[in-house]
Design a protein around this motif. Structure first.
Motif, PDB file in Angstrom:
ATOM      1  N   GLY A 293      66.293 -30.431 -38.889  1.00 52.96           N
ATOM      2  CA  GLY A 293      66.610 -30.164 -37.499  1.00 52.96           C
ATOM      3  C   GLY A 293      68.060 -29.866 -37.189  1.00 52.96           C
ATOM      4  N   TYR A 294      68.961 -30.125 -38.127  1.00 54.65           N
ATOM      5  CA  TYR A 294      70.389 -29.997 -37.797  1.00 54.65           C
ATOM      6  C   TYR A 294      70.773 -28.555 -37.486  1.00 54.65           C
ATOM      7  CZ  TYR A 294      75.423 -29.624 -38.500  1.00 54.65           C
ATOM      8  OH  TYR A 294      76.743 -29.321 -38.354  1.00 54.65           O
ATOM      9  N   ASP A 299      72.666 -24.636 -33.365  1.00 53.39           N
ATOM     10  CA  ASP A 299      72.604 -23.312 -32.732  1.00 53.39           C
ATOM     11  C   ASP A 299      71.345 -23.213 -31.892  1.00 53.39           C
ATOM     12  OD1 ASP A 299      74.961 -22.522 -34.131  1.00 53.39           O
ATOM     13  OD2 ASP A 299      73.741 -22.137 -35.898  1.00 53.39           O
ATOM     14  N   LYS A 300      71.115 -24.186 -31.057  1.00 54.06           N
ATOM     15  CA  LYS A 300      69.874 -24.266 -30.282  1.00 54.06           C
ATOM     16  C   LYS A 300      69.569 -23.007 -29.487  1.00 54.06           C
ATOM     17  CE  LYS A 300      67.864 -26.902 -26.445  1.00 54.06           C
ATOM     18  NZ  LYS A 300      68.061 -28.052 -25.525  1.00 54.06           N
ATOM     19  N   PRO A 301      70.512 -22.395 -28.741  1.00 53.05           N
ATOM     20  CA  PRO A 301      70.153 -21.212 -27.939  1.00 53.05           C
ATOM     21  C   PRO A 301      69.615 -20.045 -28.754  1.00 53.05           C
ATOM     22  CG  PRO A 301      72.291 -22.098 -27.259  1.00 53.05           C
ATOM     23  CD  PRO A 301      71.920 -22.792 -28.526  1.00 53.05           C
ATOM     24  N   GLU A 302      69.945 -19.969 -30.040  1.00 50.91           N
ATOM     25  CA  GLU A 302      69.472 -18.860 -30.854  1.00 50.91           C
ATOM     26  C   GLU A 302      68.041 -19.054 -31.330  1.00 50.91           C
ATOM     27  OE1 GLU A 302      72.064 -18.027 -34.070  1.00 50.91           O
ATOM     28  OE2 GLU A 302      73.891 -18.039 -32.847  1.00 50.91           O
ATOM     29  N   TYR A 303      67.558 -20.301 -31.319  1.00 44.30           N
ATOM     30  CA  TYR A 303      66.253 -20.576 -31.917  1.00 44.30           C
ATOM     31  C   TYR A 303      65.176 -20.959 -30.898  1.00 44.30           C
ATOM     32  CZ  TYR A 303      68.665 -20.649 -36.418  1.00 44.30           C
ATOM     33  OH  TYR A 303      69.399 -20.299 -37.530  1.00 44.30           O
ATOM     34  N   THR A 337      76.277 -39.159 -40.086  1.00 46.71           N
ATOM     35  CA  THR A 337      76.350 -39.640 -38.711  1.00 46.71           C
ATOM     36  C   THR A 337      76.657 -38.502 -37.747  1.00 46.71           C
ATOM     37  OG1 THR A 337      77.128 -41.799 -39.516  1.00 46.71           O
ATOM     38  CG2 THR A 337      77.472 -41.299 -37.188  1.00 46.71           C
ATOM     39  N   HIS A 338      77.532 -37.587 -38.156  1.00 46.94           N
ATOM     40  CA  HIS A 338      77.859 -36.441 -37.299  1.00 46.94           C
ATOM     41  C   HIS A 338      76.631 -35.566 -37.065  1.00 46.94           C
ATOM     42  CE1 HIS A 338      79.782 -32.832 -35.751  1.00 46.94           C
ATOM     43  NE2 HIS A 338      79.232 -32.147 -36.745  1.00 46.94           N
ATOM     44  N   GLN A 339      75.876 -35.271 -38.129  1.00 45.51           N
ATOM     45  CA  GLN A 339      74.692 -34.429 -37.966  1.00 45.51           C
ATOM     46  C   GLN A 339      73.632 -35.124 -37.118  1.00 45.51           C
ATOM     47  OE1 GLN A 339      73.190 -32.623 -41.546  1.00 45.51           O
ATOM     48  NE2 GLN A 339      75.221 -32.039 -42.286  1.00 45.51           N
ATOM     49  N   GLU A 340      73.495 -36.423 -37.268  1.00 48.89           N
ATOM     50  CA  GLU A 340      72.562 -37.161 -36.406  1.00 48.89           C
ATOM     51  C   GLU A 340      72.961 -37.048 -34.942  1.00 48.89           C
ATOM     52  OE1 GLU A 340      71.655 -40.626 -39.768  1.00 48.89           O
ATOM     53  OE2 GLU A 340      72.811 -41.072 -37.966  1.00 48.89           O
ATOM     54  N   GLN A 341      74.272 -37.159 -34.674  1.00 53.52           N
ATOM     55  CA  GLN A 341      74.733 -37.102 -33.290  1.00 53.52           C
ATOM     56  C   GLN A 341      74.544 -35.705 -32.697  1.00 53.52           C
ATOM     57  OE1 GLN A 341      75.660 -40.104 -32.007  1.00 53.52           O
ATOM     58  NE2 GLN A 341      75.446 -39.043 -30.042  1.00 53.52           N
ATOM     59  N   LEU A 344      70.933 -35.577 -31.731  1.00 53.42           N
ATOM     60  CA  LEU A 344      70.652 -36.417 -30.560  1.00 53.42           C
ATOM     61  C   LEU A 344      71.188 -35.788 -29.283  1.00 53.42           C
ATOM     62  CD1 LEU A 344      71.430 -39.952 -32.051  1.00 53.42           C
ATOM     63  CD2 LEU A 344      69.182 -39.010 -31.525  1.00 53.42           C
ATOM     64  N   ASP A 345      72.367 -35.187 -29.361  1.00 52.59           N
ATOM     65  CA  ASP A 345      72.950 -34.569 -28.163  1.00 52.59           C
ATOM     66  C   ASP A 345      72.200 -33.308 -27.745  1.00 52.59           C
ATOM     67  OD1 ASP A 345      74.839 -36.566 -28.165  1.00 52.59           O
ATOM     68  OD2 ASP A 345      76.370 -35.374 -29.189  1.00 52.59           O
ATOM     69  N   ALA A 346      71.676 -32.556 -28.716  1.00 54.86           N
ATOM     70  CA  ALA A 346      70.998 -31.304 -28.390  1.00 54.86           C
ATOM     71  C   ALA A 346      69.567 -31.504 -27.929  1.00 54.86           C
ATOM     72  CB  ALA A 346      71.015 -30.373 -29.604  1.00 54.86           C
ATOM     73  N   ALA A 347      68.961 -32.637 -28.268  1.00 51.91           N
ATOM     74  CA  ALA A 347      67.541 -32.852 -27.975  1.00 51.91           C
ATOM     75  C   ALA A 347      67.312 -33.035 -26.479  1.00 51.91           C
ATOM     76  CB  ALA A 347      67.022 -34.057 -28.745  1.00 51.91           C
ATOM     77  N   ASP A 348      66.259 -32.390 -25.985  1.00 49.65           N
ATOM     78  CA  ASP A 348      65.849 -32.588 -24.596  1.00 49.65           C
ATOM     79  C   ASP A 348      65.092 -33.899 -24.437  1.00 49.65           C
ATOM     80  OD1 ASP A 348      66.442 -29.824 -23.169  1.00 49.65           O
ATOM     81  OD2 ASP A 348      65.640 -29.378 -25.148  1.00 49.65           O
ATOM     82  N   MET A 349      64.371 -34.307 -25.484  1.00 45.31           N
ATOM     83  CA  MET A 349      63.699 -35.600 -25.505  1.00 45.31           C
ATOM     84  C   MET A 349      63.804 -36.169 -26.907  1.00 45.31           C
ATOM     85  SD  MET A 349      62.512 -36.692 -22.611  1.00 45.31           S
ATOM     86  CE  MET A 349      61.326 -37.929 -23.117  1.00 45.31           C
TER      87      MET A 349
END
Length: 591
Positions: A293-294, A299-303, A337-341, A344-349
């Motif tokens: 998921g990282y 790059d959430k808007p691209e996917y 830890t950075h990739q987890e954060q 977590l920050d990008a997730a809507d739920m």
């Protein structure tokens, strides 16, 4: 270039390609189709090669093929052959190479007709079943040659200035583009199908996801690792469900991070081939760990438009129990830890399985309104009481010892070592045996076996590889007591979990002895449906088992209460109902 597809194209240069009759040698036609298939990233055609094929160079001062009499896009097989024979002669006179200017290698049995008005996607072949090629290749070749004319013409016409753009626009409007709804995608860096608890979870959620996607008129895709050797031996190599397509992607490498990098590369290629060429964004992507998921979270808007992060484990907490040496690698831990954060920050739920995990996510800054608690479930029809319970009023004998069962991995946080020591202490008082069912790395299993032989109970411990759920239900029915000796560590106290073995024991109607930890107390209550003991204590396990001999009615009372508890509120239906609420909230759908 080492790509075999590229070397094949090099041997067959396409000097001319017309939009109505694409001249493709038989030897490379399957490779072109395979290159566009989303399920084979290794055989994908490089973008540069694909463009060179679809945009062949045309000699100067030569009439453009679009101005020549063309074969109708939809015609009978005989009309196609006659028209192309005439066309081939004319192109020979005009100076074009005629080596490959002939009808595409489609069997004459296929008749191309206009689609009906009720067709949902693309075009169809009326008698495609008469084609001697395999069905999967027939479908792909049909899509290749029957796609929108504008898609085929535009790459060629882009190289010339002889046709005004207004004509191109009118040509593009002649065929209506099929509307493709944004799909739902579930990603998991887990071997699936398989006998582990993660596979059970994935199976339940994705069977629901397929039906939910169908109700919305969308596609649904499940992307996982291929099943492992254990699953292949048990015939679990294939999985299918209504409304969802399973795509196993490989992850090659000598260690975990090489496998993660390989999986991410294959996932990127799969995504690009499946959605990228059509510029489709997923409506929602649901993933289980940072390993898959990282990149999408970064790059959430691209996917995609929405992200759902299902937190079953956090590598920064859990990884050291599988690879002890990484605990001292501070740089690696910071990266994890950075990739987890980022995820977590990008997730809507964010979905979690226990209150302990929920509290940890709150401490990491995830707002409470973005956290959904969905506990694991159990199939109460598969796991049910099938054998008469043990008569605890009769003392155990060598022929009829106390049968203990442990289900789970051999990692240290599961506490199997305390179960081995507890067996050694128990055998000083009564005959007993321990059955271990679950996966373990070679190093872990070697340590457990050495511990059992040092405690002089090696011949009383029976090891089994992971088994299917129906076979696991048989192990439960043959046991007198199930052990869940989870240890008091950050894996259980900070990250949290929802142990399936507790729910499966309740459903099977077997007494449970488990560690007195918050994650266990969410699923069991001391002296009501389980005996909870002090964690990290072999003596506490021994004393709990002896208590059943001192109180013969205790086992029956705990078993009945545990069964009633899972029947009331621990089925997978409750979990999928909660999951549907999450999806409707994320997708902004009305209930």
């Amino acid at each position: 270039m080492s790509n075999p597809a590229y070397s094949t194209f090099k041997r067959f240069p396409l000097t001319h390609m017309t939009p109505q009759a694409t001249s493709i040698p038989r030897a490379i036609t399957p490779r072109i189709v395979a290159g566009t298939a989303p399920d084979s990233p290794e055989s994908a055609i490089p973008t540069s090669v694909a463009k060179s094929i679809m945009t062949p160079k045309i000699p100067r001062n030569t009439p453009h093929p679009i101005r020549q009499p063309a074969v109708p896009m939809f015609c009978s097989a005989s009309e196609s052959r006659a028209a192309m024979a005439s066309r081939s002669a004319r192109t020979s006179e005009s100076g074009f190479s005629t080596r490959y200017v002939r009808p595409a290698r489609i069997p004459s049995a296929i008749s191309l007709r206009r689609p009906s008005s009720t067709a949902s996607v693309g075009f169809t072949c009326s008698d495609i079943t008469a084609c001697p090629w395999p069905l999967e290749f027939r479908c792909k070749i049909s899509r290749l040659f029957l796609r929108d004319r504008a898609e085929i013409l535009r790459p060629q016409l882009h190289l010339t200035n002889t046709i005004p753009s207004a004509i191109l626009d009118r040509m593009s409007a002649t065929v209506k583009q099929p509307e493709t709804a944004s799909p739902l995608v579930y990603l998991s860096f887990d071997q699936f199908p398989g006998p582990k608890g993660a596979a059970t979870h994935i199976d339940a959620f994705n069977r629901w996801l397929g039906t939910f996607a169908m109700s919305l008129g969308r596609e649904a895709h499940l992307v996982t690792l291929p099943p492992g050797p254990d699953a292949l031996q048990q015939g679990l190599s294939c999985w299918s469900s209504v409304g969802i397509t399973h795509h196993p992607l490989p992850a090659a490498g000598e260690h975990l991070f090489e496998r993660v990098a390989s999986y991410r590369r294959h996932l990127w290629h799969w995504w690009r081939q499946r959605f990228g060429q059509r510029d489709i964004k997923a409506e929602a992507v649901h993933f289980r760990s940072i390993f898959e998921g990282y990149l999408i979270s970064r790059d959430k808007p691209e996917y995609c438009r929405n992200l759902i992060y299902e937190v079953n484990g956090l590598p920064s907490v859990e990884l050291k129990y599988h690879y002890p040496r990484v605990a001292d690698d501070r740089e690696l831990m910071q990266k994890l830890t950075h990739q987890e954060q980022v995820c977590l920050d990008a997730a809507d739920m964010v979905i979690t399985v226990s209150d302990v995990n929920r509290n940890h996510l709150l401490a990491r800054g995830v707002p409470s309104e973005r956290i959904a608690l969905i506990r694991n479930g159990v199939d109460t029809d598969m796991f049910c009481p099938t054998a008469p319970p043990r008569d605890w009023s009769q003392p155990p004998t060598d022929d009829h010892p106390v049968r203990l069962l442990y289900v789970g991995t051999m990692t240290s946080w599961q506490g199997l070592g305390y179960a081995i020591d507890g067996l050694a202490r128990l055998r000083r008082d009564v005959p007993a045996r321990l059955t271990v069912v679950g996966p373990g790395r070679r190093r872990q299993r070697s340590q457990i076996e050495n511990q059992a032989f040092k405690a002089r109970v090696g011949q009383h411990v029976e090891f089994h590889e992971p088994v299917t759920k129906p076979r696991l239900a048989e192990f439960y029915s043959q046991a007198d007591i199930t052990l869940a000796p989870l240890t008091a560590c950050d894996r259980n106290l900070v990250q949290g979990c929802s142990p399936l073995k507790v729910l499966e024991t309740h459903a099977a109607g077997i007494p449970l002895v488990a560690s007195d930890l918050p994650v266990v107390r969410e699923l069991a209550t001391h002296d009501q449906d389980a005996v909870l003991v002090r964690p990290n204590s072999a003596k506490a396990i021994k004393d709990a088992v002896l208590r059943f001999l001192d109180e013969p009615s205790l086992a029956n009372r705990l078993s009945q209460n545990g069964r009633r508890r899972v029947e009331r509120a621990s089925g997978w239906r409750d979990g999928t109902d909660s999951l549907e609420s999450v999806y409707r909230r994320v997708l902004a759908l009305e209930h």
